[in-house]
Design an enzyme around this catalytic site. Structure first.
Site, PDB file in Angstrom:
ATOM      1  CB  THR A  14      42.143 -60.799  11.541  1.00  0.00           C
ATOM      2  OG1 THR A  14      42.905 -59.576  11.567  1.00  0.00           O
ATOM      3  CG2 THR A  14      40.826 -60.549  10.834  1.00  0.00           C
ATOM      4  CB  VAL A  15      46.129 -59.800  14.988  1.00  0.00           C
ATOM      5  CG1 VAL A  15      47.414 -60.147  15.744  1.00  0.00           C
ATOM      6  CG2 VAL A  15      46.453 -59.135  13.661  1.00  0.00           C
ATOM      7  NE  ARG A  46      34.407 -53.082  19.379  1.00  0.00           N
ATOM      8  CZ  ARG A  46      35.348 -52.484  18.676  1.00  0.00           C
ATOM      9  NH1 ARG A  46      36.045 -51.510  19.206  1.00  0.00           N
ATOM     10  NH2 ARG A  46      35.595 -52.847  17.439  1.00  0.00           N
ATOM     11  CB  ILE A 138      60.218 -58.774   8.840  1.00  0.00           C
ATOM     12  CG1 ILE A 138      59.599 -58.910   7.444  1.00  0.00           C
ATOM     13  CG2 ILE A 138      61.732 -58.688   8.729  1.00  0.00           C
ATOM     14  CD1 ILE A 138      59.855 -57.713   6.543  1.00  0.00           C
ATOM     15  N   GLY A 189      41.146 -54.323   0.897  1.00  0.00           N
ATOM     16  CA  GLY A 189      41.391 -54.276   2.332  1.00  0.00           C
ATOM     17  C   GLY A 189      42.809 -53.909   2.703  1.00  0.00           C
ATOM     18  CG  ASP A 203      51.836 -47.639   9.121  1.00  0.00           C
ATOM     19  OD1 ASP A 203      51.371 -48.100  10.177  1.00  0.00           O
ATOM     20  OD2 ASP A 203      52.518 -48.322   8.325  1.00  0.00           O
ATOM     21  CE  LYS A 207      53.985 -50.380  10.362  1.00  0.00           C
ATOM     22  NZ  LYS A 207      53.529 -50.905   9.056  1.00  0.00           N
ATOM     23  N   GLY A 303      48.864 -58.697   7.935  1.00  0.00           N
ATOM     24  CA  GLY A 303      48.059 -59.909   7.778  1.00  0.00           C
ATOM     25  C   GLY A 303      47.975 -60.667   9.084  1.00  0.00           C
TER      26      GLY A 303
END
Length: 439
Positions: A14-15, A46, A138, A189, A203, A207, A303
Site C-alpha cells: 500500500t505504501v 513479489r 508527521i 487492520g 514498535d 521509533k 496509513g
C-alpha cells in the site's frame, strides 16, 4: 534543469503503490519546486500480476530487490520491504555500496543497524533518509535533524504507536476491556494477528531509538530502552486517571539528564490539559522541548497516504540537493546510549492496590511507604472489586481497591515499598504502578 532523479522502489504494498501514485500526480509541481524532475524507473515486488491501482507501464521490473538496489541506472533506492534482517538489510547494503542514496520507512532496520549503515553511507558519500520510519506523516525527523538545530533539546516524548492509542481511547470512551478493543483493532487492520510488537511497546521503542539519535547524538539501540506495554491497563486505571485529571497514554520518552539520556517506553498518566492528552484514536503526537522552542507535532502515524507522503518528502529533498548525515551527527560521533536505569527515574506515581479487609492493612501500607520516604499526595478508596470477574454480588471478602498518588520520588523506592507490602500479605493481587508526568 538538472537531469531527472531516477528512483527504484522495492516493495509495492500500500505504501509503495502510494508513492508511485503520488509522484505521478505531483510530478509537475515537484519539478517546478525542486528544479529537477523525479522519475520512477524501476520497481521490485513479489507478484508482478497483482493489481496495485497505479501505472507501472514502462518501468523495469526486478524480481530480486537486491538486484534492483545495485542497478547502475537508478540514483535513489527506496526500500519499503520491512524487517531488520534478510532482503531489506541486504538490499540497503548493496544500494549504499553502489553509491545510491537510500530512502526507507524501515524503523526496525535503522534501530538495529543504523550506526553501521550510516557509517557506510557517509564513507560512500550518500545519504539515508527515513522520515517515514517514525510517526508516519508527521515531519518529526526533518524537524529534529534540520529545523531545531539552534536548540539544545532537553526532551522528546510522544505517542508513537497508533494501535495502542486506539485501544486506550476506546477503553476510556466506551468502557470496553483491553481484549475487546484489541479484537476490534485487529478486525479494522490497526493491529496484526500477533499484536506483541505493538501492544508490548517494542514498535514504540524502535521509533524512540531513532528520535534519541537525532536529538541527543546517541546510537540507536532498542535494547537500551526500558519497555513496558499496555496489557496491564484496566478500566479501573482509566477511570481513576480521569477522576484525578489525567489521561493514560503509552509514551516513548527520551530525556537528557546530568550524566546520560534516559530512554523509556511505558503507560503514562499525563494531565488532561496537555496537547498530547487530547490525541485520540490512531493519531500520533511528538512533543519536543528545546531551550528556545517547545512544540508538539500531531498527525497520522500510519496509513498508505501518510507514509507515502513522508517518503515523497524525502525524495523531494534529494531532488533539491539536500542530503546531510543520516542522524544529523556523523556516525563516529554517536555515543552508546547505555541501558536505561529506570530504578533511578524520579517523578510521581499512581499505585493501585487490591487491599485485603483486615485490621492493620492500611497501617502496613502507610508504614512501608514511609520507610522509603515516599510522601503521598492523595489516597482514594473505591467500592470493592471482584478480583476474578464474574457476576456474583460483591462480598466483604473481596479486596478493596486503594489508589495512592505519590509526590515526586524514585522508582527504586516505590518498588521496595511495594515488595514489602506484598511480603506482608495485605494485598490480594499484583499491584499496578503507572508513572505520572506533571507540569
Amino acid at each position: 534543469m538538472a537531469p531527472p532523479l531516477k528512483i527504484g522502489i522495492a516493495g509495492l504494498g500500500t505504501v509503495g503503490a502510494g508513492v508511485v501514485r503520488m509522484l505521478a500526480r505531483r510530478k509537475d509541481e515537484i519539478a517546478a519546486r525542486t528544479g529537477r524532475a523525479v522519475e520512477v524507473v524501476a520497481v521490485s515486488a513479489r507478484d508482478p500480476s497483482r493489481n496495485r491501482d497505479c501505472d507501472l507501464s514502462g518501468l523495469r521490473w526486478f524480481d530480486d530487490a537486491v538486484a534492483l538496489a545495485g542497478d547502475p541506472e537508478i540514483d535513489v533506492f527506496v526500500e519499503l520491504i520491512g524487517g531488520h534482517e534478510g532482503v531489506a538489510k541486504a538490499a540497503v547494503e548493496v544500494a549504499i555500496a553502489a553509491g545510491h542514496t537510500v530512502v526507507t520507512a524501515n524503523k526496525a532496520l535503522l534501530a538495529h543497524h543504523g550506526v553501521t549503515l550510516a557509517s557506510a553511507a557517509e564513507a560512500k558519500g550518500v545519504g539515508i533518509r527515513f522520515e517515514a520510519a517514525v510517526a508516519g506523516g508527521i515531519p518529526v525527523i526533518k524537524t529534529l535533524r534540520e529545523a531545531l538545530l539552534g536548540n539544545r533539546i532537553a526532551r522528546v516524548s510522544g505517542i508513537l504507536n497508533g494501535t495502542c492509542n486506539y485501544i486506550l481511547t476506546r477503553m476510556r470512551d466506551e468502557g470496553l476491556s483491553f481484549e475487546s478493543c484489541l479484537d476490534q483493532a485487529q478486525k479494522l487492520g490497526y493491529a496484526e494477528a500477533d499484536p506483541t510488537f505493538d501492544v508490548d511497546g517494542f514498535d514504540t521503542a524502535h521509533k524512540l531509538s531513532l528520535l534519541a539519535a537525532l536529538a541527543f547524538g546517541v546510537q540507536p539501540d532498542p535494547d537500551a530502552i526500558h519497555v513496558e506495554g499496555i496489557r496491564s491497563i484496566t478500566l479501573a486505571d482509566l477511570e481513576a486517571a480521569d477522576e484525578l485529571g489525567y489521561r493514560i497514554k503509552l509514551l516513548g520518552v527520551a530525556a537528557r539528564t546530568e550524566s546520560t539520556v534516559e530512554l523509556r517506553v511505558h503507560p503514562t498518566m499525563v494531565p488532561k490539559h496537555w496537547p498530547i492528552a487530547q490525541v485520540s484514536g490512531v493519531t500520533n503526537a511528538v512533543a519536543i522541548d528545546g531551550d528556545a522552542v517547545a512544540l508538539t507535532l500531531v498527525g497520522p502515524g500510519a496509513g498508505s497516504d501518510a507514509t507515502a507522503s513522508a517518503v515523497v518528502g524525502d525524495i523531494c529533498d534529494l531532488a533539491s540537493g539536500s542530503s546531510g548525515t543520516p542522524f544529523g551527527w556523523r556516525a563516529e560521533t554517536l555515543r552508546p546510549a547505555g541501558k536505561a536505569a529506570i530504578q533511578r527515574h524520579e517523578g510521581g506515581y499512581y499505585i493501585r492496590l487490591a487491599a485485603v479487609d483486615r485490621p492493620g492493612t492500611a497501617a502496613a501500607i502507610a508504614r512501608h511507604m514511609a520507610e522509603q520516604n515516599i510522601s503521598l499526595e492523595s489516597i482514594m478508596q473505591h467500592r470493592r472489586g471482584r478480583p476474578h470477574g464474574g457476576d456474583r454480588a460483591e462480598s466483604a471478602e473481596d479486596p478493596a481497591p486503594v489508589v495512592l498518588i505519590t509526590y515526586a520520588t524514585n522508582e527504586d523506592a516505590v518498588r521496595r515499598a511495594i515488595a514489602a507490602i506484598e511480603i506482608d500479605g495485605v494485598i490480594a493481587l499484583p499491584p499496578q504502578v503507572i508513572r505520572i508526568e506533571k507540569d
